[in-house]
Design a protein around this motif. Structure first.
Motif, PDB file in Angstrom:
ATOM      1  N   ASP A 215      20.732  22.761  46.463  1.00 40.05           N
ATOM      2  CA  ASP A 215      21.055  24.103  45.975  1.00 40.05           C
ATOM      3  C   ASP A 215      19.834  25.014  46.128  1.00 40.05           C
ATOM      4  OD1 ASP A 215      21.862  26.377  44.652  1.00 40.05           O
ATOM      5  OD2 ASP A 215      22.720  25.328  42.942  1.00 40.05           O
ATOM      6  N   PRO A 216      19.677  25.641  47.312  1.00 40.90           N
ATOM      7  CA  PRO A 216      18.516  26.515  47.539  1.00 40.90           C
ATOM      8  C   PRO A 216      18.442  27.675  46.549  1.00 40.90           C
ATOM      9  CG  PRO A 216      19.642  26.040  49.606  1.00 40.90           C
ATOM     10  CD  PRO A 216      20.525  25.532  48.512  1.00 40.90           C
ATOM     11  N   ALA A 217      19.588  28.233  46.177  1.00 36.75           N
ATOM     12  CA  ALA A 217      19.585  29.363  45.241  1.00 36.75           C
ATOM     13  C   ALA A 217      18.989  28.950  43.900  1.00 36.75           C
ATOM     14  CB  ALA A 217      21.002  29.899  45.054  1.00 36.75           C
ATOM     15  N   ARG A 218      19.194  27.712  43.506  1.00 39.53           N
ATOM     16  CA  ARG A 218      18.648  27.216  42.235  1.00 39.53           C
ATOM     17  C   ARG A 218      17.124  27.154  42.305  1.00 39.53           C
ATOM     18  NH1 ARG A 218      21.316  21.726  40.251  1.00 39.53           N
ATOM     19  NH2 ARG A 218      20.448  21.028  42.247  1.00 39.53           N
ATOM     20  N   ILE A 219      16.597  26.740  43.444  1.00 37.21           N
ATOM     21  CA  ILE A 219      15.142  26.720  43.622  1.00 37.21           C
ATOM     22  C   ILE A 219      14.573  28.126  43.485  1.00 37.21           C
ATOM     23  CG2 ILE A 219      13.282  26.339  45.294  1.00 37.21           C
ATOM     24  CD1 ILE A 219      14.371  23.731  44.213  1.00 37.21           C
ATOM     25  N   LEU A 220      15.237  29.099  44.102  1.00 43.05           N
ATOM     26  CA  LEU A 220      14.758  30.480  44.038  1.00 43.05           C
ATOM     27  C   LEU A 220      14.805  31.020  42.613  1.00 43.05           C
ATOM     28  CD1 LEU A 220      16.332  31.929  47.303  1.00 43.05           C
ATOM     29  CD2 LEU A 220      13.977  31.183  46.915  1.00 43.05           C
ATOM     30  N   LYS A 221      15.793  30.599  41.840  1.00 44.79           N
ATOM     31  CA  LYS A 221      15.859  31.027  40.441  1.00 44.79           C
ATOM     32  C   LYS A 221      14.689  30.448  39.642  1.00 44.79           C
ATOM     33  CE  LYS A 221      20.897  31.599  40.301  1.00 44.79           C
ATOM     34  NZ  LYS A 221      22.182  31.038  39.806  1.00 44.79           N
ATOM     35  N   VAL A 222      14.314  29.208  39.946  1.00 45.27           N
ATOM     36  CA  VAL A 222      13.152  28.619  39.276  1.00 45.27           C
ATOM     37  C   VAL A 222      11.891  29.401  39.632  1.00 45.27           C
ATOM     38  CG1 VAL A 222      11.691  26.565  39.082  1.00 45.27           C
ATOM     39  CG2 VAL A 222      14.185  26.319  39.147  1.00 45.27           C
ATOM     40  N   LEU A 223      11.749  29.774  40.905  1.00 42.65           N
ATOM     41  CA  LEU A 223      10.591  30.566  41.309  1.00 42.65           C
ATOM     42  C   LEU A 223      10.554  31.908  40.580  1.00 42.65           C
ATOM     43  CD1 LEU A 223      10.420  29.920  45.169  1.00 42.65           C
ATOM     44  CD2 LEU A 223       9.032  28.900  43.358  1.00 42.65           C
ATOM     45  N   GLN A 224      11.713  32.489  40.349  1.00 45.52           N
ATOM     46  CA  GLN A 224      11.762  33.737  39.581  1.00 45.52           C
ATOM     47  C   GLN A 224      11.322  33.513  38.138  1.00 45.52           C
ATOM     48  OE1 GLN A 224      15.918  34.655  40.748  1.00 45.52           O
ATOM     49  NE2 GLN A 224      15.144  36.657  41.409  1.00 45.52           N
ATOM     50  N   GLU A 225      11.679  32.355  37.583  1.00 46.29           N
ATOM     51  CA  GLU A 225      11.224  32.028  36.222  1.00 46.29           C
ATOM     52  C   GLU A 225       9.703  31.923  36.165  1.00 46.29           C
ATOM     53  OE1 GLU A 225      15.020  29.278  34.634  1.00 46.29           O
ATOM     54  OE2 GLU A 225      13.094  28.364  35.132  1.00 46.29           O
ATOM     55  N   VAL A 226       9.119  31.272  37.163  1.00 45.60           N
ATOM     56  CA  VAL A 226       7.665  31.077  37.185  1.00 45.60           C
ATOM     57  C   VAL A 226       6.947  32.406  37.404  1.00 45.60           C
ATOM     58  CG1 VAL A 226       5.760  29.890  38.335  1.00 45.60           C
ATOM     59  CG2 VAL A 226       7.955  28.723  38.048  1.00 45.60           C
ATOM     60  N   ASP A 227       7.486  33.210  38.322  1.00 48.43           N
ATOM     61  CA  ASP A 227       6.982  34.576  38.582  1.00 48.43           C
ATOM     62  C   ASP A 227       5.511  34.575  38.971  1.00 48.43           C
ATOM     63  OD1 ASP A 227       7.314  37.326  38.844  1.00 48.43           O
ATOM     64  OD2 ASP A 227       6.653  37.723  36.802  1.00 48.43           O
ATOM     65  N   ALA A 228       5.153  33.733  39.937  1.00 50.35           N
ATOM     66  CA  ALA A 228       3.782  33.704  40.440  1.00 50.35           C
ATOM     67  C   ALA A 228       3.626  34.693  41.590  1.00 50.35           C
ATOM     68  CB  ALA A 228       3.421  32.297  40.910  1.00 50.35           C
ATOM     69  N   ASP A 229       2.389  35.111  41.825  1.00 52.81           N
ATOM     70  CA  ASP A 229       2.104  36.010  42.945  1.00 52.81           C
ATOM     71  C   ASP A 229       2.054  35.253  44.270  1.00 52.81           C
ATOM     72  OD1 ASP A 229       1.552  38.501  41.375  1.00 52.81           O
ATOM     73  OD2 ASP A 229       0.008  37.209  40.514  1.00 52.81           O
ATOM     74  N   ILE A 230       1.561  34.033  44.230  1.00 56.26           N
ATOM     75  CA  ILE A 230       1.426  33.184  45.413  1.00 56.26           C
ATOM     76  C   ILE A 230       1.990  31.817  45.073  1.00 56.26           C
ATOM     77  CG2 ILE A 230      -0.178  32.128  47.054  1.00 56.26           C
ATOM     78  CD1 ILE A 230      -2.203  34.345  46.199  1.00 56.26           C
ATOM     79  N   VAL A 231       2.837  31.268  45.963  1.00 53.28           N
ATOM     80  CA  VAL A 231       3.443  29.960  45.727  1.00 53.28           C
ATOM     81  C   VAL A 231       3.233  29.082  46.953  1.00 53.28           C
ATOM     82  CG1 VAL A 231       5.543  28.681  45.173  1.00 53.28           C
ATOM     83  CG2 VAL A 231       5.240  31.015  44.304  1.00 53.28           C
ATOM     84  N   CYS A 232       2.716  27.880  46.745  1.00 54.68           N
ATOM     85  CA  CYS A 232       2.678  26.868  47.793  1.00 54.68           C
ATOM     86  C   CYS A 232       3.826  25.895  47.553  1.00 54.68           C
ATOM     87  CB  CYS A 232       1.350  26.124  47.790  1.00 54.68           C
ATOM     88  SG  CYS A 232      -0.031  27.092  48.444  1.00 54.68           S
ATOM     89  N   LEU A 233       4.643  25.715  48.584  1.00 51.78           N
ATOM     90  CA  LEU A 233       5.792  24.820  48.495  1.00 51.78           C
ATOM     91  C   LEU A 233       5.534  23.550  49.300  1.00 51.78           C
ATOM     92  CD1 LEU A 233       8.735  27.337  49.107  1.00 51.78           C
ATOM     93  CD2 LEU A 233       7.897  26.504  46.903  1.00 51.78           C
ATOM     94  N   GLN A 234       6.080  22.449  48.818  1.00 52.62           N
ATOM     95  CA  GLN A 234       6.109  21.210  49.586  1.00 52.62           C
ATOM     96  C   GLN A 234       7.574  20.788  49.774  1.00 52.62           C
ATOM     97  OE1 GLN A 234       4.176  20.807  46.279  1.00 52.62           O
ATOM     98  NE2 GLN A 234       2.927  22.299  47.407  1.00 52.62           N
ATOM     99  N   GLU A 235       7.821  20.060  50.859  1.00 54.41           N
ATOM    100  CA  GLU A 235       9.178  19.628  51.237  1.00 54.41           C
ATOM    101  C   GLU A 235      10.108  20.833  51.350  1.00 54.41           C
ATOM    102  OE1 GLU A 235      10.762  16.114  49.421  1.00 54.41           O
ATOM    103  OE2 GLU A 235       8.766  15.267  49.044  1.00 54.41           O
ATOM    104  N   ALA A 236       9.598  21.884  52.005  1.00 55.31           N
ATOM    105  CA  ALA A 236      10.363  23.123  52.151  1.00 55.31           C
ATOM    106  C   ALA A 236      11.252  23.129  53.392  1.00 55.31           C
ATOM    107  CB  ALA A 236       9.407  24.310  52.211  1.00 55.31           C
ATOM    108  N   ASP A 237      11.108  22.129  54.258  1.00 53.36           N
ATOM    109  CA  ASP A 237      11.941  22.010  55.459  1.00 53.36           C
ATOM    110  C   ASP A 237      12.642  20.661  55.455  1.00 53.36           C
ATOM    111  OD1 ASP A 237      10.975  24.469  56.455  1.00 53.36           O
ATOM    112  OD2 ASP A 237       9.253  23.470  57.383  1.00 53.36           O
TER     113      ASP A 237
END
Length: 234
Positions: free
Chosen positions: A23-45
């Protein structure tokens, strides 16, 4: 006046949650909760085939104010060996690169120089090997490159280090050059035990806070929880 930023690292497990649903949309909602300026992702592909990005560009553009750093490696991928960097709109990408590191498994590092207001910072995103011997070799290589970058500008490193030991292994290598923050246990997300996800920074940066983002959504969205840090530049 000091420039304040919030950064985060998040292993998104290819978008597959603890309920085994992608569920990619769920991941994006979590990122909105965190609200960081810069995010490093792992296992993004995705790992096989064309290694397509887990987070479709149209979803990122329509549901967040993040922009992926354009690594220009593979047409349909967002990252390099699953590592990617997202920045808030308004942060400029001055340069970017991929770094080959010693590895047993397919591993790599992504890096970018970013403009934040009047300041510039270097960011390194990584996902280290499961093998302790290879993790140490990787940490030594990454720390050497990042140590060179910090001579020019404040530098931060983030990612899933896969290190279960508290103060040894790759932490010892990074600790020779950088402050290693301990946000707390972030894996597994439902009952965190391992402090695998870390944020590190050079001495031009001051950490004013760090932690693990644990919410009902984050507990389900991936097998890791996001970690974050608030940093002051200058």
């Amino acid at each position: 006046m000091a420039q304040r930023i919030k950064v985060a690292s998040y292993n998104i497990h290819k978008g597959v949650g603890t309920d085994r649903q992608r569920d990619p949309a769920r991941i994006l909602k979590v990122l909105q909760e965190v609200d960081a300026d810069i995010v490093c992702l792992q296992e993004a592909d995705l790992r096989f085939g064309k290694r397509t990005s887990v987070l479709p560009p149209f979803l990122i553009a329509s549901h967040t104010d993040y922009v992926p750093v354009p690594l220009d490696v593979q047409h349909d991928s967002m990252g390099w060996h699953g590592n990617a960097i997202l920045v808030k709109n308004g942060i400029t990408v001055e340069s970017h690169d991929i770094i080959h590191i010693p590895c047993l498994e397919p591993r790599g590092v992504v890096t970018a120089t970013l403009g934040i207001g009047s300041a510039q910072v270097s960011v390194f995103g990584m996902h280290l090997d499961l093998s302790g011997l290879w993790r140490v070799r990787q940490a030594r290589a990454i720390a050497t490159l990042a140590d060179s970058a910090r001579s020019d500008r404040p530098t931060m490193l983030m990612g899933d280090l896969n290190e279960w030991r508290a103060n040894s292994g790759c932490f010892r290598e990074f600790g020779k050059h950088f402050s290693v923050l301990d946000p707390g246990p972030s894996f597994p997300s439902r009952r965190p035990l391992g402090r695998l996800d870390r944020i590190m920074h050079s001495d031009q940066l001051k950490a004013t806070g760090c932690g693990v983002h644990r919410s009902p959504l984050a507990t389900t969205a991936s097998d890791h929880l996001p970690v974050w840090a608030e940093l002051s530049i200058g």
